[in-house]
Design a protein around this motif. Structure first.
Motif, PDB file in Angstrom:
ATOM      1  N   SER A 311       0.819  -1.207   0.000  1.00 20.96           N
ATOM      2  CA  SER A 311       0.000   0.000   0.000  1.00 20.96           C
ATOM      3  C   SER A 311       0.851   1.256   0.000  1.00 20.96           C
ATOM      4  O   SER A 311       1.755   1.399   0.806  1.00 20.96           O
ATOM      5  CB  SER A 311      -0.859  -0.002   1.260  1.00 20.96           C
ATOM      6  N   ILE A 312       0.574   2.153  -0.884  1.00 19.92           N
ATOM      7  CA  ILE A 312       1.222   3.465  -0.823  1.00 19.92           C
ATOM      8  C   ILE A 312       0.164   4.500  -0.486  1.00 19.92           C
ATOM      9  O   ILE A 312       0.288   5.255   0.449  1.00 19.92           O
ATOM     10  CB  ILE A 312       1.920   3.791  -2.148  1.00 19.92           C
ATOM     11  N   PHE A 316      -6.459   5.406  -2.958  1.00 23.04           N
ATOM     12  CA  PHE A 316      -6.568   5.303  -4.403  1.00 23.04           C
ATOM     13  C   PHE A 316      -7.291   4.023  -4.818  1.00 23.04           C
ATOM     14  O   PHE A 316      -7.695   3.891  -5.952  1.00 23.04           O
ATOM     15  CB  PHE A 316      -5.185   5.368  -5.057  1.00 23.04           C
TER      16      PHE A 316
ATOM     17  N   VAL B  19      -9.147  21.551   0.758  1.00 20.76           N
ATOM     18  CA  VAL B  19      -9.495  20.341   1.485  1.00 20.76           C
ATOM     19  C   VAL B  19      -8.548  19.213   1.067  1.00 20.76           C
ATOM     20  O   VAL B  19      -8.204  19.086  -0.111  1.00 20.76           O
ATOM     21  CB  VAL B  19     -10.952  19.933   1.210  1.00 20.76           C
ATOM     22  N   SER B  20      -8.129  18.425   2.044  1.00 20.61           N
ATOM     23  CA  SER B  20      -7.290  17.257   1.808  1.00 20.61           C
ATOM     24  C   SER B  20      -7.774  16.462   0.594  1.00 20.61           C
ATOM     25  O   SER B  20      -8.950  16.130   0.491  1.00 20.61           O
ATOM     26  CB  SER B  20      -7.342  16.368   3.051  1.00 20.61           C
ATOM     27  N   GLY B  21      -6.875  16.186  -0.321  1.00 17.11           N
ATOM     28  CA  GLY B  21      -7.236  15.345  -1.466  1.00 17.11           C
ATOM     29  C   GLY B  21      -7.669  16.147  -2.682  1.00 17.11           C
ATOM     30  O   GLY B  21      -7.714  15.618  -3.786  1.00 17.11           O
ATOM     31  N   ASN B  30       6.576   6.493  -9.055  1.00 16.79           N
ATOM     32  CA  ASN B  30       6.210   5.935  -7.748  1.00 16.79           C
ATOM     33  C   ASN B  30       5.860   7.007  -6.701  1.00 16.79           C
ATOM     34  O   ASN B  30       5.969   6.755  -5.508  1.00 16.79           O
ATOM     35  CB  ASN B  30       7.330   5.025  -7.235  1.00 16.79           C
ATOM     36  N   LEU B  32       3.172  10.604  -5.851  1.00 20.12           N
ATOM     37  CA  LEU B  32       2.081  11.508  -6.211  1.00 20.12           C
ATOM     38  C   LEU B  32       2.321  12.871  -5.606  1.00 20.12           C
ATOM     39  O   LEU B  32       2.696  12.975  -4.436  1.00 20.12           O
ATOM     40  CB  LEU B  32       0.760  10.968  -5.673  1.00 20.12           C
ATOM     41  N   HIS B  34       0.430  16.283  -4.725  1.00 20.21           N
ATOM     42  CA  HIS B  34      -0.827  17.026  -4.588  1.00 20.21           C
ATOM     43  C   HIS B  34      -0.485  18.493  -4.387  1.00 20.21           C
ATOM     44  O   HIS B  34       0.253  18.830  -3.461  1.00 20.21           O
ATOM     45  CB  HIS B  34      -1.565  16.599  -3.306  1.00 20.21           C
ATOM     46  N   THR B  52       3.445  12.009  -1.691  1.00 20.63           N
ATOM     47  CA  THR B  52       3.255  10.669  -1.130  1.00 20.63           C
ATOM     48  C   THR B  52       3.959   9.687  -2.057  1.00 20.63           C
ATOM     49  O   THR B  52       3.791   9.775  -3.276  1.00 20.63           O
ATOM     50  CB  THR B  52       1.755  10.308  -1.089  1.00 20.63           C
ATOM     51  N   GLY B  53       4.712   8.767  -1.501  1.00 22.42           N
ATOM     52  CA  GLY B  53       5.395   7.830  -2.381  1.00 22.42           C
ATOM     53  C   GLY B  53       5.633   6.480  -1.749  1.00 22.42           C
ATOM     54  O   GLY B  53       5.417   6.282  -0.558  1.00 22.42           O
ATOM     55  N   GLY B  54       6.077   5.553  -2.572  1.00 20.57           N
ATOM     56  CA  GLY B  54       6.321   4.185  -2.136  1.00 20.57           C
ATOM     57  C   GLY B  54       7.774   3.957  -1.770  1.00 20.57           C
ATOM     58  O   GLY B  54       8.643   4.777  -2.078  1.00 20.57           O
ATOM     59  N   LYS B 111       4.636   3.820   2.530  1.00 19.67           N
ATOM     60  CA  LYS B 111       3.826   5.030   2.364  1.00 19.67           C
ATOM     61  C   LYS B 111       4.554   6.129   3.105  1.00 19.67           C
ATOM     62  O   LYS B 111       4.427   6.260   4.314  1.00 19.67           O
ATOM     63  CB  LYS B 111       2.428   4.797   2.927  1.00 19.67           C
ATOM     64  N   ARG B 113       5.228  10.224   3.360  1.00 22.48           N
ATOM     65  CA  ARG B 113       4.551  11.459   2.980  1.00 22.48           C
ATOM     66  C   ARG B 113       5.246  12.637   3.623  1.00 22.48           C
ATOM     67  O   ARG B 113       5.633  12.576   4.786  1.00 22.48           O
ATOM     68  CB  ARG B 113       3.107  11.496   3.487  1.00 22.48           C
ATOM     69  N   ARG B 136      -7.394  12.023 -11.558  1.00 24.10           N
ATOM     70  CA  ARG B 136      -7.857  11.561 -10.261  1.00 24.10           C
ATOM     71  C   ARG B 136      -6.755  10.723  -9.617  1.00 24.10           C
ATOM     72  O   ARG B 136      -5.751  10.415 -10.251  1.00 24.10           O
ATOM     73  CB  ARG B 136      -9.146  10.729 -10.424  1.00 24.10           C
ATOM     74  N   ASN B 137      -6.976  10.375  -8.377  1.00 20.51           N
ATOM     75  CA  ASN B 137      -6.029   9.530  -7.646  1.00 20.51           C
ATOM     76  C   ASN B 137      -5.992   8.139  -8.256  1.00 20.51           C
ATOM     77  O   ASN B 137      -6.911   7.352  -8.078  1.00 20.51           O
ATOM     78  CB  ASN B 137      -6.466   9.420  -6.189  1.00 20.51           C
ATOM     79  N   TRP B 139      -3.645   4.585  -9.104  1.00 18.03           N
ATOM     80  CA  TRP B 139      -2.518   3.807  -8.620  1.00 18.03           C
ATOM     81  C   TRP B 139      -2.646   2.398  -9.135  1.00 18.03           C
ATOM     82  O   TRP B 139      -3.748   1.908  -9.227  1.00 18.03           O
ATOM     83  CB  TRP B 139      -2.523   3.813  -7.078  1.00 18.03           C
TER      84      TRP B 139
END
Lengths: 340, 340
Positions: A311-312, A316, B19-21, B30, B32, B34, B52-54, B111, B113, B136-137, B139
């Motif tokens: 999960s990242i 999503f 707002v968040s998101g 790998n 994102l 925002h 945010t990344g992996g 995850k 961030r 959109r989000n 993955w």
């Protein structure tokens, strides 16, 4: 056939809900212990505490004869010694401590927090013996230094064996190992880094196994559940399993025994067998720690798709409709309440 | 004398709330990105992105001619290279990157961030050039590998200078240093561990300085503000200062220009000069990242009590009534709106 909630046999236990910050409070040297669930509330199955402490706070090396302990880190940096090996763990890392494992810890940042489930005994008795019961959240607690006599009492009356007295873990060592491993196939101690457990996609939610029937000897199963806003798990109950749900992140609308409860970070819910419950994720990103006792239920997961990569960004994962076969699921003690 | 909000001169800027998101979204290898605030929304003062990344996600070694960058880690483990030194940082650690500092990073948990303010340019232009704009989000983003040609374009058109091309930071080294330092007295790069900044108790809230007039050359001041449930900061405005408020933890009722806004984790609010605002903490434990431009306002803090020990449980600090002398505070561009 429609099975109505009211026709369900009630078990002895009663569901309850603990709001973040409530519950008994003990002060230890530079640490606070919040009790979220006590043995007498959980049919003697488990206890749950939230421990918050300052940089340098520690618990000396010890072991338990019967207690099975789990630690899930929420914040900060925690140095853990586990059977002689040293690990530095941070948020969402998991530590698995079967009985007779020698362990201890030291906190390495100013606000380090973890939650700890203990099964098979009363760890709160130990906190009562070595700590001071507090009426309210008070700080600083400079007068709450560990005391040898209190530990001696705890050793006599509770399931606690100290290794080298209460002297501090060495403050000069620099732990640097960050552990990563697959889950073992037997009951043994381990550290699992955040997101390293086996993950399944269940109706667009991500369920990660961090302790299994194999690693707990059938005692319990431990999951981390993540999901996006709007994800809904329909009404169901378990005939055998007791469920414990802790909100790590996000917000959940939980329907518990007909009551609407909003679980926010730090909140806990106890769900005994035959208690109908359903839930919906409300925040964009939700993370819950789920304990199920006894083990076995995770065999149901073989029905689901294994996540191809860890999960990242769980939010999503939006797709999917709950497609669990009701007959199959009931074999694994997951009984859905059908709409009439 | 009562000064009414309506009599306050309005500046060019308009307050807004993200707002968040929501906001623009770019995909990198790998990771994102925002966008929470763009230069054209902030009177060209700053931009704010959430990345945010992996595990293994990275950004190659680079520097900026003019951009001043700050990183505040929210989750996971981030290896940062800063002027040739390597640091492993985790939640709430802060990284201060003045222009011309060579830096890069690699994520070490699934995850990871962080939020990053950039001042003095448009970093979002770089993301537009090297990343892919997403609707959109989505993955996973396996097709979003870094591409040399895109980086070349970014080098030509934006404030980005790559050091060794886009090859990955070495994957074999094991970073182990956890940095701890007092803030320097000059503009220079540094890493500050969570809770290590100078802390003041302001009406029972804890204000921690993580970047000051000295470390930013007067450009901005950066705080972490923590507080208990119910803590209220009364209506006020600034004549010169622009304020940027990001919710890390908890929940805030913010009154912004007469509008009631609820800030939850991941939400952002922009408050230009002459905008009346007040706030109240709603959760048991609240943590906000506050940026004020330009610097100087932190001199006001000498009026307050310096916290004797770093924050462990901010929600234990409950005492205090706001006792800022109104005349003194207005010298530091903190103007209270008195009730008529």
């Amino acid at each position: 056939m429609s099975e109505q909630p009211q026709s369900i046999k009630q078990s002895e236990g009663t569901s309850f809900y603990t709001v973040s910050g409530s519950g008994k409070l003990y002060g230890l040297e530079n640490q606070l212990v919040h009790v979220l669930a006590e043995a007498n509330q959980t049919n003697q199955l488990f206890e749950l505490v939230l421990i918050t402490g300052g940089k340098g706070a520690y618990f000396p090396l010890h072991c338990h004869e019967h207690l099975f302990e789990t630690i899930f880190v929420l914040e900060g940096k925690l140095e853990v010694i586990l059977d002689g090996k040293k690990y530095m763990v941070t948020a969402f890392d998991y530590i698995h401590i079967p009985p007779k494992t020698i362990h201890g810890y030291r906190m390495h940042s100013h606000k380090t927090r973890f939650i700890s489930y203990t099964l098979g005994g009363k760890m709160t008795d130990v906190y009562q013996q070595i700590g001071k019961k507090l009426k309210r959240n008070e700080w600083p607690m400079t007068d709450l230094a560990f005391d040898a006599a209190s530990f001696e009492q705890a050793e006599k009356e509770s399931d606690l064996i100290l290794m080298h007295g209460i002297r501090q873990l060495s403050n000069t060592t620099k732990p640097s190992v960050l552990f990563h491993s697959l889950l073992p196939q037997a009951v043994q101690p381990y550290v699992l880094e955040a997101g390293e457990g086996k993950q399944y996609i269940v109706d667009g939610q991500l369920h990660e196994l961090i302790a299994t029937t194999e690693t707990t000897g059938g005692g319990f199963t431990h999951f981390v559940i993540e999901g996006a806003k709007g994800k809904y798990f329909p009404p169901h109950y378990h005939q055998v399993h007791t469920e414990a749900l802790y909100c790590v992140e996000g917000k959940m609308n939980l329907q518990l025994n007909g009551e609407d409860i909003c679980l926010m970070p730090g909140d806990f819910a106890y769900i005994p067998p035959y208690t109908v419950h359903s839930y919906e994720f409300v925040s964009h990103s939700n993370k819950f720690l789920l304990l199920l006792l006894p083990g076995k239920i995770e065999q149901l997961y073989e029905q689901f798709e294994e996540a191809q990569s860890p999960s990242i960004c769980p939010y999503f994962i939006q797709e999917g409709n709950l497609m669990i076969d009701r007959e199959t699921s009931s074999q694994y003690d997951l009984v859905f309440i059908e709409k009439g």
